[in-house]
Design an enzyme around this catalytic site. Structure first.
Site, PDB file in Angstrom:
ATOM      1  N   HIS A  45      93.487  28.688  47.956  1.00 37.76           N
ATOM      2  CA  HIS A  45      92.742  28.883  49.220  1.00 37.76           C
ATOM      3  C   HIS A  45      91.631  27.845  49.404  1.00 37.76           C
ATOM      4  O   HIS A  45      90.633  28.113  50.063  1.00 37.76           O
ATOM      5  CB  HIS A  45      92.190  30.304  49.332  1.00 37.76           C
ATOM      6  CG  HIS A  45      93.260  31.314  49.638  1.00 37.76           C
ATOM      7  ND1 HIS A  45      93.458  31.836  50.895  1.00 37.76           N
ATOM      8  CD2 HIS A  45      94.223  31.864  48.855  1.00 37.76           C
ATOM      9  CE1 HIS A  45      94.487  32.684  50.864  1.00 37.76           C
ATOM     10  NE2 HIS A  45      94.961  32.724  49.625  1.00 37.76           N
ATOM     11  N   LEU A 135     107.099  30.328  47.879  1.00 41.05           N
ATOM     12  CA  LEU A 135     107.410  28.909  47.663  1.00 41.05           C
ATOM     13  C   LEU A 135     107.427  28.128  48.975  1.00 41.05           C
ATOM     14  O   LEU A 135     107.940  27.018  49.046  1.00 41.05           O
ATOM     15  CB  LEU A 135     108.757  28.764  46.938  1.00 41.05           C
ATOM     16  CG  LEU A 135     108.804  29.398  45.555  1.00 41.05           C
ATOM     17  CD1 LEU A 135     110.194  29.265  44.947  1.00 41.05           C
ATOM     18  CD2 LEU A 135     107.765  28.768  44.631  1.00 41.05           C
ATOM     19  N   GLU A 170     102.865  26.758  62.646  1.00 42.47           N
ATOM     20  CA  GLU A 170     102.635  27.984  61.857  1.00 42.47           C
ATOM     21  C   GLU A 170     101.473  28.791  62.458  1.00 42.47           C
ATOM     22  O   GLU A 170     101.540  30.008  62.555  1.00 42.47           O
ATOM     23  CB  GLU A 170     102.348  27.600  60.406  1.00 42.47           C
ATOM     24  CG  GLU A 170     102.147  28.759  59.485  1.00 42.47           C
ATOM     25  CD  GLU A 170     103.267  28.889  58.456  1.00 42.47           C
ATOM     26  OE1 GLU A 170     104.084  27.976  58.320  1.00 42.47           O
ATOM     27  OE2 GLU A 170     103.306  29.937  57.801  1.00 42.47           O
ATOM     28  N   ASP A 182     100.917  23.399  52.146  1.00 43.46           N
ATOM     29  CA  ASP A 182     102.366  23.585  52.059  1.00 43.46           C
ATOM     30  C   ASP A 182     103.102  22.436  52.749  1.00 43.46           C
ATOM     31  O   ASP A 182     104.095  21.914  52.229  1.00 43.46           O
ATOM     32  CB  ASP A 182     102.779  24.914  52.715  1.00 43.46           C
ATOM     33  CG  ASP A 182     101.999  26.089  52.164  1.00 43.46           C
ATOM     34  OD1 ASP A 182     101.377  25.933  51.095  1.00 43.46           O
ATOM     35  OD2 ASP A 182     102.002  27.151  52.803  1.00 43.46           O
TER      36      ASP A 182
HETATM   37  C1  GLA Z   1      99.386  29.584  51.715  1.00 44.95           C
HETATM   38  C2  GLA Z   1      98.917  28.716  52.873  1.00 44.95           C
HETATM   39  C3  GLA Z   1      98.273  27.431  52.362  1.00 44.95           C
HETATM   40  C4  GLA Z   1      97.182  27.721  51.337  1.00 44.95           C
HETATM   41  C5  GLA Z   1      97.694  28.695  50.270  1.00 44.95           C
HETATM   42  C6  GLA Z   1      96.612  29.165  49.340  1.00 44.95           C
HETATM   43  O1  GLA Z   1     100.406  28.949  51.004  1.00 44.95           O
HETATM   44  O2  GLA Z   1      99.996  28.411  53.728  1.00 44.95           O
HETATM   45  O3  GLA Z   1      97.759  26.699  53.459  1.00 44.95           O
HETATM   46  O4  GLA Z   1      96.032  28.212  51.963  1.00 44.95           O
HETATM   47  O5  GLA Z   1      98.300  29.848  50.850  1.00 44.95           O
HETATM   48  O6  GLA Z   1      96.067  28.124  48.630  1.00 44.95           O
END
Ligand code: GLA
Length: 385
Positions: A45, A135, A170, A182
């Protein structure tokens, strides 16, 4: 699908005419695009707090077979789940019934919204990336779509701009106020390297992985409700803590400064901030450890990250905690933690090379539904043909 993701990207495919009114260009070969999922190694996060994060692209992903269609028609087929969506490029809005399609539609919407003209298109989607395993199958679908649309309709888009298009999709079509982790990991990762991202400068650095360790992803199949709500609520707490501390992002404060100003925050805001600030510090220490080929220290930082998720960010769950506890007891395990948003999903484990089989057996003994994936660090998304 080839599993050799380290091979160079093939030459660019033919560019189709966005204004074409002829039938699906059946005489042209379909464009094939692949985008991998990702596993977050350290820096939980931190991305939307302008912090540091490390991830790898995994050896599973989403493959699209794409063709242009006449008259702006959109036909999507998700072959693994036997679902279809039919729409039009002039009417791009989230689907209430086909939520999987929203990742595609959201990306198409962002293209059009940023002045990048699209014609109609069909996509056939196949995946060997488990959904709901943490994932980032959603980011893989967004990135694969973005690459396919850019390629088919002749738009040159820089990788970071492409990642932002996917992120906005998203936000707006799936309702998750995610950071860029991601999308960047799926698109910009390099084989055999950790993808290290400074989410303030958006500098993406491949970091060599020392030999001797293997990544094992463990999915306990923990299905939890309200993941999106919890995620957005955590983001709001971080932003509120930063506001009260008078800094643009939690990246702008050290753990020592946070401690000194603890009274200015509610206990919950303090603990959320402590997790995020601690994670960025752990990524910095993790980078030093990798540079010294010190996998033991890197693994210890992973365990500390999970402890902080439990105590401070409250984004773990009993299934993930069971797996991390079992991992810690195994002599071959260097580090284990939840990977990604939390509230379900998978753990990522760093295991001494050669011990992965007995490690996987230990996890299955602790939580029988567990499925494991041993993955190298793979290259990011690519146009296959
Ligand atoms: C999800 C979100 C990412 C990131 C992670 C936690 O995967 O899509 O943007 O915030 O949680 O690190």
């Amino acid at each position: 699908m080839s599993s050799d993701f380290s091979s160079p990207a093939p030459a660019a495919a033919a560019v189709y005419d966005a204004t074409a009114t002829h039938d699906a260009a059946a005489d042209l070969p379909a464009l094939r695009v692949y985008a991998p999922g990702r596993a977050e190694l350290l820096g939980n996060h931190t991305d939307y707090n302008a912090g540091l994060v490390m991830a790898i692209a995994v050896n599973r992903g989403i493959t699209l077979s794409a063709r242009p269609l006449r008259d702006g028609a959109i036909h999507l087929r998700a072959l693994d789940i036997h679902r279809e969506y039919h729409g039009h490029v002039d009417q791009l809005h989230p689907s209430a019934t086909e939520s999987w399609a929203n990742y595609v539609l959201g990306v198409a919407f962002q293209f059009v919204n940023t002045g990048r003209r699209l014609g109609g298109f069909s996509l056939e989607i196949t995946s060997n990336l488990p959904m709901g395993a943490g994932l980032s199958s959603s980011a893989a679908l967004e990135i694969a779509t973005a690459l396919a649309l850019a390629e088919m309709f002749g738009h040159e888009v820089e990788p970071l701009a492409l990642a932002r298009i996917a992120q906005k999709a998203e936000h707006e079509f799936a309702g998750v106020k995610c950071g860029l982790l991601d999308q960047i990991s799926s698109l910009m990762s390099a084989a055999t390297s950790v993808t290290s991202i400074d989410c303030r400068s958006l500098q993406v650095t491949p970091v060599a992985i020392p030999s001797g360790g293997v990544f094992v992803i463990a999915d306990p199949h923990a299905k939890h409700q309200l993941v999106t709500g919890e995620y957005n609520e955590r983001r709001a707490s971080c932003e509120s803590a930063a506001r009260k501390l008078g800094v643009p992002f939690l990246r702008d404060i050290t753990s020592a400064q946070l401690e000194a100003r603890r009274e200015e925050l509610t206990d919950m805001e303090y603990r959320r901030a402590l997790h995020v600030v601690g994670e960025t510090e752990r990524v910095a220490l993790g980078a030093e450890a990798l540079a010294k080929s010190d996998l033991a220290t890197f693994g210890a930082l992973m365990f500390a990250s999970h402890e902080s998720s439990i105590a401070n960010f409250e984004n773990s769950c009993p299934e993930l905690d069971t797996l991390v506890t079992a991992a810690r007891r195994h002599a071959g395990c260097l580090g284990a933690r939840l990977s990604g948003g939390g509230f379900g999903g998978s753990t990522i484990n760093l295991v001494r090379a050669g011990q992965e089989e007995s490690f996987i057996q230990a996890l299955k003994a602790a939580w029988p539904k567990t499925e494991c994936l041993v993955t190298p660090a793979c290259a990011g998304a690519t146009v296959l043909s």
